[in-house]
Design a protein around this motif. Structure first.
Motif, PDB file in Angstrom:
ATOM      1  N   ASP A 161       0.837  -1.210   0.000  1.00 43.00           N
ATOM      2  CA  ASP A 161       0.000   0.000   0.000  1.00 43.00           C
ATOM      3  C   ASP A 161       0.870   1.257   0.000  1.00 43.00           C
ATOM      4  OD1 ASP A 161      -2.279  -1.555   0.046  1.00 43.00           O
ATOM      5  OD2 ASP A 161      -2.475  -1.487   2.230  1.00 43.00           O
ATOM      6  N   GLN A 162       1.945   1.246   0.781  1.00 41.90           N
ATOM      7  CA  GLN A 162       2.851   2.393   0.805  1.00 41.90           C
ATOM      8  C   GLN A 162       3.512   2.590  -0.559  1.00 41.90           C
ATOM      9  OE1 GLN A 162       5.580   3.148   3.988  1.00 41.90           O
ATOM     10  NE2 GLN A 162       4.440   1.932   5.473  1.00 41.90           N
ATOM     11  N   PHE A 163       3.870   1.494  -1.197  1.00 43.27           N
ATOM     12  CA  PHE A 163       4.507   1.567  -2.506  1.00 43.27           C
ATOM     13  C   PHE A 163       3.571   2.236  -3.513  1.00 43.27           C
ATOM     14  CE2 PHE A 163       8.540  -0.636  -3.619  1.00 43.27           C
ATOM     15  CZ  PHE A 163       8.727  -0.105  -4.879  1.00 43.27           C
ATOM     16  N   VAL A 164       2.319   1.784  -3.535  1.00 44.29           N
ATOM     17  CA  VAL A 164       1.335   2.350  -4.460  1.00 44.29           C
ATOM     18  C   VAL A 164       1.169   3.839  -4.212  1.00 44.29           C
ATOM     19  CG1 VAL A 164      -1.113   2.347  -5.116  1.00 44.29           C
ATOM     20  CG2 VAL A 164       0.092   0.179  -4.802  1.00 44.29           C
ATOM     21  N   GLU A 165       1.014   4.215  -2.954  1.00 40.88           N
ATOM     22  CA  GLU A 165       0.757   5.613  -2.620  1.00 40.88           C
ATOM     23  C   GLU A 165       1.946   6.498  -3.004  1.00 40.88           C
ATOM     24  OE1 GLU A 165      -1.607   8.655  -1.595  1.00 40.88           O
ATOM     25  OE2 GLU A 165      -2.201   6.527  -1.604  1.00 40.88           O
ATOM     26  N   PHE A 166       3.152   6.014  -2.757  1.00 43.89           N
ATOM     27  CA  PHE A 166       4.336   6.824  -3.036  1.00 43.89           C
ATOM     28  C   PHE A 166       4.563   6.999  -4.538  1.00 43.89           C
ATOM     29  CE2 PHE A 166       8.946   7.506  -3.531  1.00 43.89           C
ATOM     30  CZ  PHE A 166       9.121   8.594  -2.694  1.00 43.89           C
ATOM     31  N   CYS A 167       4.191   5.983  -5.306  1.00 42.72           N
ATOM     32  CA  CYS A 167       4.447   6.025  -6.751  1.00 42.72           C
ATOM     33  C   CYS A 167       3.427   6.872  -7.515  1.00 42.72           C
ATOM     34  CB  CYS A 167       4.447   4.615  -7.329  1.00 42.72           C
ATOM     35  SG  CYS A 167       5.925   3.656  -6.919  1.00 42.72           S
ATOM     36  N   LYS A 168       2.271   7.128  -6.935  1.00 41.85           N
ATOM     37  CA  LYS A 168       1.217   7.856  -7.651  1.00 41.85           C
ATOM     38  C   LYS A 168       1.742   9.182  -8.195  1.00 41.85           C
ATOM     39  CE  LYS A 168      -2.857   5.969  -5.267  1.00 41.85           C
ATOM     40  NZ  LYS A 168      -3.946   6.259  -4.305  1.00 41.85           N
ATOM     41  N   GLY A 169       1.387   9.454  -9.445  1.00 41.99           N
ATOM     42  CA  GLY A 169       1.784  10.716 -10.058  1.00 41.99           C
ATOM     43  C   GLY A 169       3.157  10.701 -10.690  1.00 41.99           C
ATOM     44  N   GLY A 170       3.841   9.542 -10.675  1.00 44.11           N
ATOM     45  CA  GLY A 170       5.172   9.472 -11.275  1.00 44.11           C
ATOM     46  C   GLY A 170       5.112   9.363 -12.794  1.00 44.11           C
ATOM     47  N   GLU A 171       6.209   9.732 -13.433  1.00 42.90           N
ATOM     48  CA  GLU A 171       6.327   9.582 -14.891  1.00 42.90           C
ATOM     49  C   GLU A 171       6.554   8.122 -15.249  1.00 42.90           C
ATOM     50  OE1 GLU A 171       6.426  10.659 -18.898  1.00 42.90           O
ATOM     51  OE2 GLU A 171       5.849  11.851 -17.169  1.00 42.90           O
ATOM     52  N   PHE A 172       7.536   7.512 -14.617  1.00 39.40           N
ATOM     53  CA  PHE A 172       7.775   6.079 -14.755  1.00 39.40           C
ATOM     54  C   PHE A 172       8.693   5.628 -13.635  1.00 39.40           C
ATOM     55  CE2 PHE A 172      11.043   7.947 -17.592  1.00 39.40           C
ATOM     56  CZ  PHE A 172      12.199   7.380 -17.073  1.00 39.40           C
ATOM     57  N   MET A 173       8.774   4.301 -13.451  1.00 39.89           N
ATOM     58  CA  MET A 173       9.679   3.746 -12.456  1.00 39.89           C
ATOM     59  C   MET A 173      10.643   2.775 -13.120  1.00 39.89           C
ATOM     60  SD  MET A 173       9.054   1.732  -8.837  1.00 39.89           S
ATOM     61  CE  MET A 173       8.838   0.068  -9.448  1.00 39.89           C
ATOM     62  N   LEU A 174      11.903   2.866 -12.741  1.00 42.41           N
ATOM     63  CA  LEU A 174      12.902   1.862 -13.068  1.00 42.41           C
ATOM     64  C   LEU A 174      13.094   1.017 -11.818  1.00 42.41           C
ATOM     65  CD1 LEU A 174      15.511   4.115 -14.930  1.00 42.41           C
ATOM     66  CD2 LEU A 174      13.741   2.665 -15.949  1.00 42.41           C
ATOM     67  N   ASN A 175      12.679  -0.245 -11.886  1.00 47.39           N
ATOM     68  CA  ASN A 175      12.841  -1.115 -10.728  1.00 47.39           C
ATOM     69  C   ASN A 175      14.205  -1.778 -10.821  1.00 47.39           C
ATOM     70  OD1 ASN A 175      11.587  -1.960  -8.309  1.00 47.39           O
ATOM     71  ND2 ASN A 175      11.267  -3.997  -9.169  1.00 47.39           N
ATOM     72  N   MET A 176      15.047  -1.515  -9.831  1.00 46.96           N
ATOM     73  CA  MET A 176      16.464  -1.861  -9.915  1.00 46.96           C
ATOM     74  C   MET A 176      16.733  -3.297  -9.476  1.00 46.96           C
ATOM     75  SD  MET A 176      17.247   0.969 -11.212  1.00 46.96           S
ATOM     76  CE  MET A 176      19.012   0.740 -11.391  1.00 46.96           C
ATOM     77  N   GLU A 177      15.801  -4.161  -9.783  1.00 50.78           N
ATOM     78  CA  GLU A 177      15.905  -5.586  -9.477  1.00 50.78           C
ATOM     79  C   GLU A 177      17.005  -6.257 -10.296  1.00 50.78           C
ATOM     80  OE1 GLU A 177      15.051  -8.115  -7.799  1.00 50.78           O
ATOM     81  OE2 GLU A 177      13.249  -7.691  -6.650  1.00 50.78           O
ATOM     82  N   THR A 178      17.273  -7.507  -9.934  1.00 52.05           N
ATOM     83  CA  THR A 178      18.233  -8.369 -10.601  1.00 52.05           C
ATOM     84  C   THR A 178      18.262  -8.154 -12.112  1.00 52.05           C
ATOM     85  OG1 THR A 178      17.856 -10.075  -8.944  1.00 52.05           O
ATOM     86  CG2 THR A 178      18.823 -10.782 -11.018  1.00 52.05           C
ATOM     87  N   GLY A 179      19.408  -7.718 -12.627  1.00 53.22           N
ATOM     88  CA  GLY A 179      19.566  -7.586 -14.070  1.00 53.22           C
ATOM     89  C   GLY A 179      19.873  -8.934 -14.699  1.00 53.22           C
ATOM     90  N   LEU A 180      19.295  -9.180 -15.847  1.00 53.14           N
ATOM     91  CA  LEU A 180      19.499 -10.444 -16.535  1.00 53.14           C
ATOM     92  C   LEU A 180      20.848 -10.443 -17.253  1.00 53.14           C
ATOM     93  CD1 LEU A 180      15.872 -10.775 -17.914  1.00 53.14           C
ATOM     94  CD2 LEU A 180      16.856 -11.866 -15.882  1.00 53.14           C
ATOM     95  N   PRO A 181      21.484 -11.616 -17.416  1.00 51.51           N
ATOM     96  CA  PRO A 181      22.840 -11.667 -17.977  1.00 51.51           C
ATOM     97  C   PRO A 181      22.968 -10.973 -19.332  1.00 51.51           C
ATOM     98  CG  PRO A 181      22.260 -13.790 -17.042  1.00 51.51           C
ATOM     99  CD  PRO A 181      21.009 -12.955 -17.002  1.00 51.51           C
ATOM    100  N   GLY A 182      21.947 -11.105 -20.185  1.00 50.09           N
ATOM    101  CA  GLY A 182      22.011 -10.494 -21.507  1.00 50.09           C
ATOM    102  C   GLY A 182      21.521  -9.069 -21.561  1.00 50.09           C
ATOM    103  N   GLY A 183      21.060  -8.541 -20.434  1.00 57.77           N
ATOM    104  CA  GLY A 183      20.586  -7.166 -20.392  1.00 57.77           C
ATOM    105  C   GLY A 183      19.136  -6.977 -20.778  1.00 57.77           C
ATOM    106  N   ASP A 184      18.392  -8.082 -20.986  1.00 58.46           N
ATOM    107  CA  ASP A 184      16.975  -7.983 -21.331  1.00 58.46           C
ATOM    108  C   ASP A 184      16.238  -7.142 -20.290  1.00 58.46           C
ATOM    109  OD1 ASP A 184      18.277 -10.380 -22.247  1.00 58.46           O
ATOM    110  OD2 ASP A 184      16.375 -11.079 -23.025  1.00 58.46           O
ATOM    111  N   LEU A 185      15.204  -6.439 -20.741  1.00 57.82           N
ATOM    112  CA  LEU A 185      14.406  -5.600 -19.852  1.00 57.82           C
ATOM    113  C   LEU A 185      13.057  -6.260 -19.618  1.00 57.82           C
ATOM    114  CD1 LEU A 185      15.292  -2.106 -21.334  1.00 57.82           C
ATOM    115  CD2 LEU A 185      16.257  -3.214 -19.311  1.00 57.82           C
ATOM    116  N   CYS A 186      12.696  -6.382 -18.358  1.00 53.63           N
ATOM    117  CA  CYS A 186      11.478  -7.088 -17.974  1.00 53.63           C
ATOM    118  C   CYS A 186      10.269  -6.162 -18.067  1.00 53.63           C
ATOM    119  CB  CYS A 186      11.627  -7.627 -16.554  1.00 53.63           C
ATOM    120  SG  CYS A 186      10.125  -8.325 -15.867  1.00 53.63           S
TER     121      CYS A 186
END
Length: 387
Positions: A161-186
């Motif tokens: 719930d906190q995540f949703v509330e904080f993100c409201k009104g944003g342009e976009f989010m880059l989620n800095m999770e585990t990067g894939l070996p080939g650089g694919d974007l999830c």
């Protein structure tokens, strides 16, 4: 020099500092069920982002069994919608799981708890912001939102719930999770719900009192069969019974049995549908005299691939190709992440934006050190394009 040349020069001149920051945050272990360790990690990251100019705060997520949520904003008076860096500070590894807490081998691979999943990604976000400060970026506010309990799916807390509330009104989010070996974007991830069923029967001697016994294991097995049958691979829905306990003595009807189920779906609507079907199965009685209760233990909703997500992907892809970072394919992933809650808030997101590597959630976890630097350049360049 162009802005990209300045970004590249900044990163190249700060390689040693970045590596030391990376080492420092890995040495501070932050197992999800060691809340004080996670809180210490949160305080460290808070200080680091405040040094960059962020106004940060740590917020309780509704349970003392987890650390605190770290949020922050830089340049809140700037025009335009904020760009958000998301992720989590906790790791799946119990304290002391790794004999060597931080090690860079001869192949440039970094080993240690959370090097890949996902403290390396937070270090990238930190230095993206530093590089943008260096070139005088002031087009949009920058935000951070790092959860303390993602690895246990925000169990008993209100992090989602906190995540949703904080993100409201944003342009976009880059989620800095585990990067894939080939650089694919999830661009999508399955959601996960963990369901537990508890069956009570009647214990009785299996030879002398067979008629009075009510077999809790047998009742549970009938439910397991029906629940597993809800798997629909065409829809991307999977249901897997993963743990079963039952029985106490040989020669006796088991009075208690329980099982947990891993339920995954590609959309919020599909997840709600499957949950309702499980509730209906749990409410059935196959063997008279048995009773069943159920519990939702943990849940992470699906990260859905929306029109906005695809628009963001194509924009990022084109910038990366044009500026020489590479041609990164899109990827749909089975594991869950907090990118889901940005999209639920109406904010497009890309996931797997962090340091690249393999074997997360195992002691073989490693990250590719060079991607710490290349991805910092890449994301600083992408953000700098958004005016």
């Amino acid at each position: 020099m162009t802005d990209l040349e300045k970004i590249n020069a900044y990163v190249e001149s700060h390689r040693d500092e970045m590596l030391e920051t990376y080492r420092k945050v890995i040495l501070q272990e932050s197992y999800h069920s060691a809340p004080e360790e996670v809180r210490t990690m949160g305080k460290m990251f808070k200080e680091m982002f405040e040094e960059v100019g962020f106004r940060c705060k740590l917020t309780n997520v509704g349970t003392d069994e987890s650390g605190d949520m770290l949020t922050g904003i830089l340049g809140e008076d700037r025009p335009g919608k904020p760009i958000i860096f998301g992720g989590h500070m906790d790791t799946v590894h119990k304290l002391g799981s790794f004999p060597c807490k931080f090690e860079v081998d001869d192949e440039g691979k970094v080993h240690g708890p959370g090097v890949l999943d996902m403290k390396g990604g937070i270090v990238i976000a930190l230095y993206v912001c530093k590089a943008l400060n260096e070139i005088g970026y002031n087009s949009r506010p920058l935000k951070i939102c790092f959860a303390p309990d993602e690895e246990k799916l925000h169990k008993h807390g209100n992090t989602a719930d906190q995540f949703v509330e904080f993100c409201k009104g944003g342009e976009f989010m880059l989620n800095m999770e585990t990067g894939l070996p080939g650089g694919d974007l999830c661009v999508s991830r399955k959601g996960k719900t963990e369901v537990a069923l508890y069956v009570e029967g009647v214990s009785a001697h299996a030879g002398n009192d067979f008629a009075r016994g009510r077999n809790a294991i047998a009742e549970l097995c009938k439910k397991v069969t029906d629940i597993q049958a809800l798997t629909n691979l065409d829809a991307g829905t999977t249901v897997c019974v993963d743990v079963i306990h039952g029985g106490t003595n040989f020669g006796a009807f088991p009075a208690h049995a329980e099982a947990t189920f891993d339920v995954r779906a590609t959309s919020v609507e599909e997840m709600q549908k499957v949950k309702k079907q499980i509730e209906e199965i749990a409410a059935k009685t196959y063997i008279d005299g048995t009773t069943t209760t159920m519990e939702y233990q943990m849940e992470m909703l699906p990260f859905e691939c929306t029109e906005g997500v695809m628009k963001l992907y194509h924009m990022v892809h084109d910038i990366c190709v044009e500026d020489g970072f590479g041609d990164f394919p899109l990827k749909h992933i089975g594991g869950s992440s907090d990118a889901a809650y940005a999209v639920i808030a109406g904010v497009p997101s890309l996931c797997s934006c962090g340091i690249q590597g393999e074997w997360n959630h195992t002691t073989k976890e490693y990250a590719i050190l060079e991607s710490l630097y290349t991805r910092t350049k890449q994301w600083a360049d992408v953000v700098n394009h958004i005016k």
